[in-house]
Design an enzyme around this catalytic site. Structure first.
Site, short mmCIF file in Angstrom:
data_model
loop_
_atom_site.label_atom_id
_atom_site.label_comp_id
_atom_site.label_asym_id
_atom_site.label_seq_id
_atom_site.Cartn_x
_atom_site.Cartn_y
_atom_site.Cartn_z
N HIS A 227 1.65 4.69 -2.69
CA HIS A 227 1.64 6.00 -2.44
C HIS A 227 3.04 6.62 -2.90
O HIS A 227 3.16 7.46 -3.60
CB HIS A 227 1.61 6.24 -1.00
CG HIS A 227 -0.03 6.30 -0.42
ND1 HIS A 227 -0.74 7.09 -0.99
CD2 HIS A 227 -0.51 5.49 0.52
CE1 HIS A 227 -2.08 6.83 -0.41
NE2 HIS A 227 -1.92 6.06 0.35
N HIS B 98 0.83 -1.15 0.06
CA HIS B 98 0.21 -0.04 0.09
C HIS B 98 0.83 1.14 0.01
O HIS B 98 0.68 2.16 -0.76
CB HIS B 98 -1.10 -0.06 1.24
CG HIS B 98 -1.96 1.17 1.38
ND1 HIS B 98 -3.02 1.10 1.07
CD2 HIS B 98 -1.71 2.43 1.74
CE1 HIS B 98 -3.79 2.21 1.18
NE2 HIS B 98 -2.93 3.04 1.75
N GLU B 99 1.76 1.34 0.98
CA GLU B 99 2.73 2.42 1.04
C GLU B 99 3.75 2.68 -0.12
O GLU B 99 3.96 3.69 -0.74
CB GLU B 99 3.66 2.46 2.24
CG GLU B 99 2.76 2.50 3.58
CD GLU B 99 1.59 3.62 3.63
OE1 GLU B 99 1.84 4.57 2.94
OE2 GLU B 99 0.47 3.39 4.38
N GLU C 23 -4.92 7.73 -2.98
CA GLU C 23 -5.39 6.68 -2.63
C GLU C 23 -5.42 5.51 -3.70
O GLU C 23 -5.60 4.31 -3.57
CB GLU C 23 -6.72 6.86 -1.67
CG GLU C 23 -6.98 5.72 -0.67
CD GLU C 23 -6.12 5.55 0.41
OE1 GLU C 23 -5.47 6.21 0.59
OE2 GLU C 23 -6.08 4.44 0.99
#
Lengths: 490, 490
Positions: free
Chosen positions: B259, B255-256, B285
């Site tokens: 980003h 997830h990171e 997101e």
């Protein structure tokens, strides 16, 4: 009444911003991704622009004219703010920018020239730096001596003439001691073996703790060149590991703990005021040196370290604590200042001082510097410099414009000698405690008598108040002569 | 001609300083000594003061009046600078300071109230935050809708009415899917065992590399709440480790990486311009979600991960890749938004959106918030909230003033659905590559079609240009229905 408050509030924010800039430097040397170089340069430049604007803000001049400090601390704060403001205001913006640009480039050029052993690639840039530093000193000196002006920035109140007299008094005894030691029978054995990084780091943490490092307000990371960084509630140290030489890691760590603990030991009431930082480079170095040398390389702590290291590395090639103590303090010929032992270190400084003072005065040109360096080295150390990387190219200081900085290293040693004499008299149980791996009694004495004052007193007054003695090289020289006579059986 | 250059040069320095402030935040959450809290607060406040002064500098207004941008990028940069300047200038300094002070305090009060399960300790503070945020929105909105004003800060051009319509269209199908899944026979097995931290971190690094994380411009550390931080040449990620649940670490990391890779994927020509950052929270997101969910939790990558995890942990209690894929995507009832699966996540957001919109509009008071939360949760999830820490106290957002932020999470999912549909059509070999632990074909498509544009286009236009489709929840819903019908045999 309000001018002093406005001035101090403004300064407080400047101190906070300068602390941020310092933290960026730490980040760059420890954790920054390798691809972030350009971005970081731009971030640093933006911070420097903000700081420069604040340091020369005309409101400071107005506040200073009418400020009426009431306490001793505020009076000293105003003195320090005025000093910085006057220095910063006298340097034309164009010159400040040019100095920042050229020294930033020069650092890279120096590093490459050193790697290639090619002084000719670096000297034209050094000449530029020198000219700009002379211009800067002229702007600040206002007719006074240029070298004194540069020196004063690192060691308030000190002059080239005083350093010169100090060094002249020290030199013959250091030369005599060096010759006696190097000519002695029974030279100490070097440590030999392979010492894994992880074990060295574990040992370094134990040593930092032994010297009272406050881990709640600090941390330790690995860097190419060890340094300490930060103040108040956040002063971090770095260390390095050479897997053939564990003393490098251990004593670098203790040295940086000395610097860092000085900052952490300052009265928290001074935090983010001009009194909330170490007062001078010489005083800073006195703390790192007394931790590293007078305490860390003494017989008592060496005995404790011998046991720790023997255990950690499953035995050493040296099996006796007295022999280990001699190894820790082993004196050998060498070209490199940062690798020098306590006996020879100050001789390295003395030659740099003379050369840089001549450069600033215009008595020596950059063109003649390599020859001057090599001739002087041969005279002082009796050895011919084998290559420029081991000679004039070994230190970064001049490349980044740090003229007037070198003598503060020896001043630090001299101050450490004075402090050690007073500390030993006041703390008779210190060696017994160091023999158990606990420097607390010495650290507490230093904190109480020196560290907590931060920038409150000028360097000389700080040492004299702490020790009750005039600053003099005598305690350092007596300490060195006694210590090495014992080790080398002179 | 010169006004545009002056404006952009001024902005460039502001961007560099704001990048420094962001790095301080990273430092605080990862490496800062625990005793440095006060010092860091003062450093951050000093940086914020500098940034606020620059963002509201009257020269920006003057430059904006006469600036004549010539390129598409400069035109957009000017639009974004004007937007920030207008927002910042309309907020009175007193209100800005009060908001900073109260939200900073509120964060601590919220954390303690959550730990003690005591909403009554937090609600008065939340009421203060809410009043201040309403005041802020009024100042900016200039007669317009307050909630739209707050939302626009996170997602330019989006309105509460549009979100409301979007959520109304999604809601019935998500509720139906949730009921079908939870009522299905043959629920997936949970992963069980003890999974050592060191192995999880090693695995997380392998996954980050599989998703193309650029280690030369980033690094990974451990933090309490995973986040990513930074841009251009230095965007760092953090992860966390729960030794009973290795999916937490692996999928937080992916997830990171989404980003961070978005920031690192922006055209370097936009660096330190207003175009050099992700354009909105929703778009940000979308990247973290499409990395984590559409790619990371798909059957292809799950098959590869199954082999890696089975090897790393010397076998798992799940021994079949299809069963492992089901476990990765397991849907279970739960109170906590951040732990929710793909089916239920958006329902958590929808209730927050309705509640915060009512709070801002004054239709709901803070006094009635706990009851309203609990009633709504029971209606939406069929479960009674067992304690406030699992209810209204679970998220920090409102405490720190982030009203209007929650819907961007679901917008991110909706955008990710659109992007995934277009990406699959354009990159037919993606699953074959993911099955080998290599997301490169997908990452490259996203970089080329979305990431590199940075802030050049408004969020909606960015998605529509990338996909050739209108933004709609249809692709997300179709993806979810198909995926979970397969896993749960619906």
């Amino acid at each position: 009444m309000t001018a002093i408050n406005d001035l101090l509030a403004f300064q407080r924010q400047t101190e906070a911003l300068s602390s941020v800039a310092e933290r960026l430097g730490w980040d760059q040397e420890t954790v920054m991704p390798r691809g972030a170089v350009e971005q970081r340069a731009e971030e640093m430049a933006a911070m420097e622009a903000v700081l420069h604007e604040r340091r020369t803000d005309p409101r400071i001049g107005e506040w200073l004219e009418v400020a009426e400090p009431e306490s001793e601390a505020d009076t000293r704060a105003v003195e320090l703010i005025a000093r910085d403001f006057n220095r910063a205001s006298r340097i034309p913006a164009r010159l400040a920018q040019e100095l920042a640009r050229v020294t930033s480039l020069a650092q890279g050029i120096w590093a490459e020239a050193r790697a290639n052993d090619a002084p000719e690639d670096f000297l034209p840039t050094l000449d530029q730096v020198l000219m700009l530093k002379r211009e800067e000193a002229s702007a600040i000196a206002n007719g006074g001596d240029l070298y004194d002006t540069l020196l004063d920035d690192y060691e308030q109140g000190m002059t080239g003439a005083e350093i010169s007299a100090l060094f002249a008094a020290m030199r013959p005894r250091l030369v005599a001691l060096r010759e006696a030691v190097l000519g002695a029978d029974g030279q100490p054995q070097p440590l030999a073996g392979h010492f894994p990084q992880e074990t060295q780091i574990r040992l370094a943490r134990i040593c930092a703790t032994a010297f009272g490092y406050d881990w709640a307000r600090g941390r330790m990371d690995i860097a190419v060149h060890p340094f300490s960084s930060g103040r108040w509630q956040d002063s971090r140290i770095t260390t390095r590991v050479v897997e053939t030489d564990p003393f490098n890691c251990v004593y670098s760590t203790i040295h940086e703990v000395g610097h860092s603990s000085y900052e952490l030991g300052i009265d928290p009431d001074y935090a983010f005021t001009p009194l909330g930082r170490g007062v001078s480079m010489g005083i800073h170095e006195s703390q790192s040196r007394i931790y590293e040398n007078q305490m860390g390389r003494g017989r008592a702590f060496a005995g404790w370290l011998f046991k720790r290291m023997s255990d950690a590395f499953d035995g050493l090639n040296i099996t006796d604590p007295d022999a280990f103590y001699a190894t820790v303090n082993r004196v050998t010929p060498g070209f490199i200042r940062t690798e020098a032992d306590e006996v020879q270190y100050n001789l390295h400084i003395m030659m740099r001082f003379d050369l840089e003072r001549d450069l600033i005065a215009g008595r020596l040109t950059v063109e003649d510097l390599v020859e001057a360096w090599n001739a002087r080295f041969q005279r002082d150390f009796g050895v011919v410099v084998d290559r420029p990387a081991n000679g004039v190219l070994q230190d970064v200081h001049w490349a980044v414009g740090l003229f007037g900085y070198f003598p503060t290293y020896t001043l630090g040693n001299v101050y450490a000698g004075c402090l050690d004499q007073a500390m030993r008299a006041a703390v008779p149980g210190l060696d017994a405690s160091l023999a158990e791996g606990d420097a607390a009694p010495g650290v507490e004495w230093l904190r109480e008598n020196l560290q907590r004052h931060g920038g409150l007193k000028r360097p000389r007054a700080l040492i004299e108040d702490a020790t009750g003695l005039d600053v003099s090289p005598e305690p350092l020289l007596a300490y060195l002569e006694q210590k090495f006579a014992g080790i080398y059986d002179l």
